[in-house]
Enzyme design. Structure first.
Site: not given
Length: 327
Positions: A236, A285, A265
């Protein structure tokens, strides 16, 4: 039940074997990403069970209060994007299998892919070749170098094994119970956090983002890294102090970074500083985004819906809601 699935970008789920578990239910799949509360409220106004793909959409009280038919949110893993207290107050069950005994091999494999890509300049060399240039720099091999695993959990242990297979010396820094497990698995542990950041040639962040770990990697930590070192973050973005990574890369310590996660994001800004730096390899991601991983995750998620529909909710993270629901 009327089921809605958000953020299935490539319409993958209906093609998975586990999708058959939802047979007999009314399922609507949305392939785009929407965060606007008004749009989501309109989309989900008749939804009884909501399926989330990890943390792609924030589910907060303002939205939940406008979904009177919602009875269940089914997902997998951590849930910082869900207002669980609001769900409990509104009588909405949140089911989330925490898969404590199952590492994400997909995330571990991507971590290692980023290590190789960054150390050997694979994306940069590919871009140069396509632009008509032949070899633009000299990379680094891994054998004999020190791989640092910060946070020795399920995924960290797998990444450590990949490092061992590549002939690297593995050094771990984590909480004491995890350090003890790393030593039991035959890995070295650092004497201090300062020593860890100073000694490692590659550092991979492998921990969950919770209040205690937010900003756990600070400017001073990064400044201790070698100019030739690589920092990898597939966990993260919030684990790193805001702004610290860009500043550190500009200062040359570490010399490289490989990231799969960002503060915002989905990241749409092509001028984001990390995306413009030549010493950064970045992916959107995709650590858990593989068909095999989806089958594993959504088999659990759909089982939770089946269990709820059968009157026996499973993996409930807000058990107090069950008493509210039966009043």
């Amino acid at each position: 039940m009327k089921i809605s699935i958000l953020d299935d970008y490539f319409d993958t789920l209906r093609g998975l074997p586990c999708f058959a578990k939802l047979q007999g239910h009314d399922v609507t799949i949305f392939n785009d990403h929407v965060q606007d509360t008004d749009q989501l409220a309109e989309r989900l106004k008749d939804t009884e069970a909501l399926v989330l793909i990890r943390e792609r959409t924030q589910i907060r009280a303002e939205l939940l209060e406008r979904l009177p038919k919602l009875k269940l949110i089914s997902q997998r893993s951590v849930y910082p994007h869900i207002d669980v207290a609001a769900c409990t107050r509104l009588g909405i069950v949140v089911s989330s299998n925490m898969h404590a005994d199952t590492p994400s091999y997909a995330a571990a494999e991507l971590t290692w892919g980023l290590v190789l890509a960054a150390m050997r300049q694979i994306p940069q060399q590919m871009a140069a070749l396509r632009a008509g240039h032949w070899q633009i720099g000299v990379g680094h091999t891994l054998r004999g170098k020190t791989l640092g695993i910060y946070g020795y959990g399920r995924i960290g242990a797998v990444v450590a094994g990949y490092g061992r297979a590549f002939g690297m010396n593995v050094l771990v820094w984590a909480r004491e119970p995890n350090l003890a497990q790393a030593r039991a698995d035959g890995y070295g542990t650092a004497g201090s956090k300062d020593e860890f950041f100073a000694q490692c040639d590659v550092i991979s962040l492998q921990m969950r983002l919770v209040d205690a770990t937010r900003g756990i990697v600070n400017r001073a930590d990064l400044a201790r890294m070698k100019p030739s070192a690589l920092l990898v973050n597939t966990s993260r973005a919030g684990l790193i102090e805001p702004g610290a990574l860009v500043e550190a890369l500009r200062a040359g310590r570490p010399g490289m970074a490989a990231v799969d996660v960002f503060e915002t994001e989905p990241l749409r800004d092509v001028d984001d500083l990390l995306l413009t730096m030549p010493n950064v390899v970045a992916t959107p991601h995709i650590g858990y985004v593989s068909r095999d991983e989806y089958e594993l995750q959504f088999s659990d998620i759909f089982d939770q819906i089946v269990a709820y529909a059968g009157g026996a909710p499973s993996n409930v993270v807000n058990p107090d809601v069950l008493a509210i629901a039966t009043r």
